[in-house]
Every structure is written in structure tokens, then in C-alpha cells.
Design a protein around this motif. Structure first.
Motif, PDB file in Angstrom:
ATOM      1  N   THR A 131     -25.112  -5.219  18.368  1.00 48.59           N
ATOM      2  CA  THR A 131     -24.107  -5.957  19.136  1.00 48.59           C
ATOM      3  C   THR A 131     -23.546  -7.126  18.330  1.00 48.59           C
ATOM      4  N   ASP A 139     -22.899  -7.980  26.795  1.00 47.45           N
ATOM      5  CA  ASP A 139     -23.819  -8.869  26.089  1.00 47.45           C
ATOM      6  C   ASP A 139     -23.031 -10.111  25.671  1.00 47.45           C
ATOM      7  N   ASN A 140     -23.755 -11.175  25.410  1.00 50.57           N
ATOM      8  CA  ASN A 140     -23.089 -12.439  25.075  1.00 50.57           C
ATOM      9  C   ASN A 140     -22.593 -12.486  23.633  1.00 50.57           C
ATOM     10  N   THR A 172     -30.555  -9.004  25.925  1.00 47.87           N
ATOM     11  CA  THR A 172     -29.857  -7.725  26.053  1.00 47.87           C
ATOM     12  C   THR A 172     -29.297  -7.251  24.722  1.00 47.87           C
ATOM     13  N   GLY A 173     -29.236  -8.111  23.729  1.00 46.04           N
ATOM     14  CA  GLY A 173     -28.567  -7.771  22.479  1.00 46.04           C
ATOM     15  C   GLY A 173     -29.527  -7.269  21.426  1.00 46.04           C
ATOM     16  N   GLY A 204     -28.871 -16.908  21.433  1.00 42.23           N
ATOM     17  CA  GLY A 204     -29.458 -15.817  22.201  1.00 42.23           C
ATOM     18  C   GLY A 204     -30.699 -16.230  22.964  1.00 42.23           C
ATOM     19  N   SER A 223     -26.826 -17.661  26.186  1.00 44.77           N
ATOM     20  CA  SER A 223     -27.582 -16.678  26.952  1.00 44.77           C
ATOM     21  C   SER A 223     -28.694 -17.411  27.698  1.00 44.77           C
TER      22      SER A 223
END
Length: 372
Positions: free
Chosen positions: A219, A149-150, A214-215, A12, A51
Motif C-alpha cells: 500500500t 488504508d491511510n 491495515t497497510g 501508521g 492512523s
């Protein structure tokens, strides 16, 4: 060390960048590259989902916060993606490990032919000993066809390539009953056998990650559910300590592990469950819910109480109970306008109502995937 396995590692933004500035955390990236190259030398097949493109683009452009508009996010991602890949390429090249950039959008997985093509591409890269580095194609993706999201992207990649492991590297060492950064009473969770354990443990999960990401933990749990349904063992562990990956593979109880489901979906059902974007909803009566969820039957028009959305035959839809809870999803044999006419009707009446003979089932059980 166990036999060679296929590993998907997602790192992340919070682990790749410095929290205060958004600049690259080069020591972490170098340690990650060294660990992945070592795993490759041991014979494992490795895919990295990274990410960081938007965060790095922000730092490169001197922006103090993450952009809010789609156009600005896409522009910033275009700036950051090149920089990120340059860093990875320099570090992996120093260890004689070839890499490839793979940019995906959700539409690459929606069409069955493109889904199969993506699978073949990944398999060929892994066969060549390459480490694919995957990210969402932020520069071109639109909201309707974004992974979001990744974490989700990594789970779908793990499902696509039929991986053995998915590692979600983040800014905490494992899942806790609450956020340990703000709640001193948060209890660590080492193993999740079934996802209803999370409710029993009263797990609180945030929906937001770092200022640059974003996570959040929500998520990651959703990603673990996707991967588990595909038969992939998932681990949430600390991103600043990439060497933990090897320790976990050797059997150490680090991070939080999510057990794969005992009867994972086959390839087609994985595509239906995770590749397709539902175009509408069908609300079912209790008898139909029981028939598809417990008896393993196809969905018939007689069991449909309400139709929501506009869709065509062969689109994906959510199958919900009367309260709106999704119980399954599948590919429909009728359009929404046709279903409005035949909902609640027995199959033998369909030709009379529509004026032509259609499929006996609305969603055949081979094209239906239950929620778990």
C-alpha cells in the motif's frame, strides 16, 4: 534548510501503538508532535495523516484482536478517534501549536465541487498556521467509498493540496528487496526513479501490516505512485524516529525516496486519476490503446471492443487493453447501455444507431489520464 514547503506526514498504527498491547506509544507520539511543531516554526505547512483510531479503540475496549465486521470497526473507530485526538490536542497545545481534525470519506473527493471545497478548506487551515490532522471517517464510510488504508488517503491528500513532500512513517527504516524481519538477505533500496525499477529489483512486498494496522509495504508503494504522479516526492522511513523528517529535508539520504514524475497531472487530471471511483471498464483494441497512450488522442467508439459494468454518462471508467491491463481511466460521454450499441462503430454512424447526435468522443483526451 530549504525554503518553506508543504509536507504531508502519515504515521501508521504500528508506529503509534505498542506491538504487544495496542496501547499508545506515547514517547513516539510526543517526538512526532515536537518535530511537526518545530517544522511549523520554520515556516513549513504541515498536514498529519494519522492512523490508530481502530487500534486505540480496541485497546480502550479490551479487545485482543482487530474487529472483522464493518459495524464493529466503525464502532471501535468512534471510540478510538476521540482518544487519539485528545492525546494530540494535549501535546500540540503544550507547544502552542493549533490543530484541526479533518475526517474524510472517498465521496468527499468523488464530486468535483466537494473536491474543490476540500482543497480550499485545507489551504485556509494551512494559511492560519494550523496543523490539520486527517483520518478517514471510519465511523460512517462504507466499503464502496473507503480509501482502504491511510497510505492511500495520505497520497490523495498530498495530491489534493499539491504538497512538496509525502512522508510515510512505518515500522521499517526504508524499502527492502524483501521483508528484512524474516529475510536476512533483504537489500535496502534508497532511491526509486521509476516504478518499473521495483520489478527489475525483484522487490517482494507484503500485503499486510501489523496486527493492529491495515497497510503493508504494497500500500505504501501504491501511495508513492499516486503521489509521484501528482509531482510529490515521497519517502518511506522509520516512524519511531520522527526527527528523520528534518534530516531528510536537509538532504540526508535516509529512508527510500521516490522521485516525482517530471510531468505531473494538473488539478483536474489528479481528481480524475485519484478522486473518482471507476464504475465500469472499457476494453480497447490495440489501435485504440496506441492512439490514447502514444498519440495522446481521445477515445472513439470504434476502438471499444467490450463494455463491462453499468454506468452513466460522466461516470469514471477504466480503459483496459484486451488482456484486462488498465492503461488509462477517464470520464465517459455515454452510458454503458449506449456504448453497448455503438462500440466498434465509427463516430459518424452514432446518430443513426442511437437516434440522436451525441458526443464525437467516448472519452475526450482532456478527461483521460494515462497510467504511468
Amino acid at each position: 534548510m530549504k525554503a518553506a514547503q508543504t509536507l504531508v506526514i502519515k504515521i501508521g498504527t504500528s508506529s503509534l501503538t505498542q506491538a504487544d498491547s495496542g496501547y499508545l506509544a506515547l514517547s513516539t507520539i510526543a517526538a512526532l508532535v515536537e518535530m511537526l511543531s518545530q517544522l511549523r516554526r520554520q515556516g513549513h505547512q504541515v498536514i498529519l495523516v494519522s492512523s490508530g483510531a481502530v487500534g486505540i479503540g480496541c485497546a480502550r475496549l479490551g479487545m485482543s484482536e482487530r474487529p472483522r465486521t464493518i459495524a464493529m470497526k466503525q464502532a471501535v473507530a468512534a471510540v478510538g478517534q476521540g482518544r487519539l485526538m485528545r492525546v494530540y490536542d494535549d501535546l500540540f497545545t503544550s507547544l502552542q501549536q493549533p490543530i484541526a481534525q479533518v475526517l474524510l470519506t472517498r465521496s468527499d473527493l468523488v464530486q468535483r465541487s466537494r473536491y474543490v471545497n476540500a482543497y480550499r478548506t485545507f489551504r485556509q487551515l494551512l494559511k492560519l498556521g494550523v496543523v490539520p490532522i486527517v483520518n478517514e471517517n471510519d465511523t460512517l464510510a462504507v466499503d464502496e467509498l473507503k480509501f482502504g488504508d491511510n497510505d492511500t488517503l495520505s497520497a490523495m491528500v498530498a495530491s489534493l493540496v499539491e504538497a512538496d513532500w509525502l512522508f510515510l512513517l512505518t515500522d521499517v527504516d526504508r524499502l527492502y528487496s524483501a521483508d528484512p524481519r524474516s529475510n536476512p538477505d533483504a537489500k535496502p533500496i534508497s532511491l526509486i526513479d521509476k516504478f518499473d525499477q521495483l520489478e527489475a529489483l525483484n522487490v517482494e512486498v507484503g500485503d499486510r501490516g501489523s496486527a493492529w494496522g491495515t497497510g503493508g509495504m504494497v500500500t505504501k508503494i501504491a501511495a508513492a505512485r499516486i503521489a509521484a504522479n501528482a509531482g510529490v516526492r515521497t519517502v518511506i522511513t522509520e516512524g519511531r524516529s520522527p526527527h528523520n523528517i528534518e534530516k531528510i529535508l536537509q538532504g540526508e539520504a535516509l529512508g527510500t525516496q521516490f522521485q516525482p514524475q517530471p510531468q505531473p497531472f494538473n488539478a483536474r487530471k489528479r481528481w480524475i486519476a485519484h478522486g473518482l471511483v471507476p464504475a465500469g471498464k472499457l476494453y480497447l483494441d490495440p489501435g485504440a490503446v496506441t492512439a490514447i497512450s502514444q498519440a495522446g488522442k481521445s477515445l472513439l467508439a470504434a476502438g471499444i471492443a467490450e463494455v463491462e459494468g453499468e454506468f452513466q454518462s460522466q461516470d469514471a471508467v477504466q480503459l483496459c487493453d484486451r488482456s484486462g491491463q488498465e492503461v488509462a481511466r477517464g470520464i465517459v460521454n455515454y452510458s454503458s447501455s449506449e456504448l453497448q450499441k455503438i462500440r466498434g462503430v465509427h463516430s459518424d454512424k452514432i446518430p443513426e444507431i442511437l437516434g440522436y447526435s451525441g458526443a464525437e468522443t467516448v472519452v475526450h483526451r482532456d478527461n483521460l489520464v494515462l497510467n504511468t
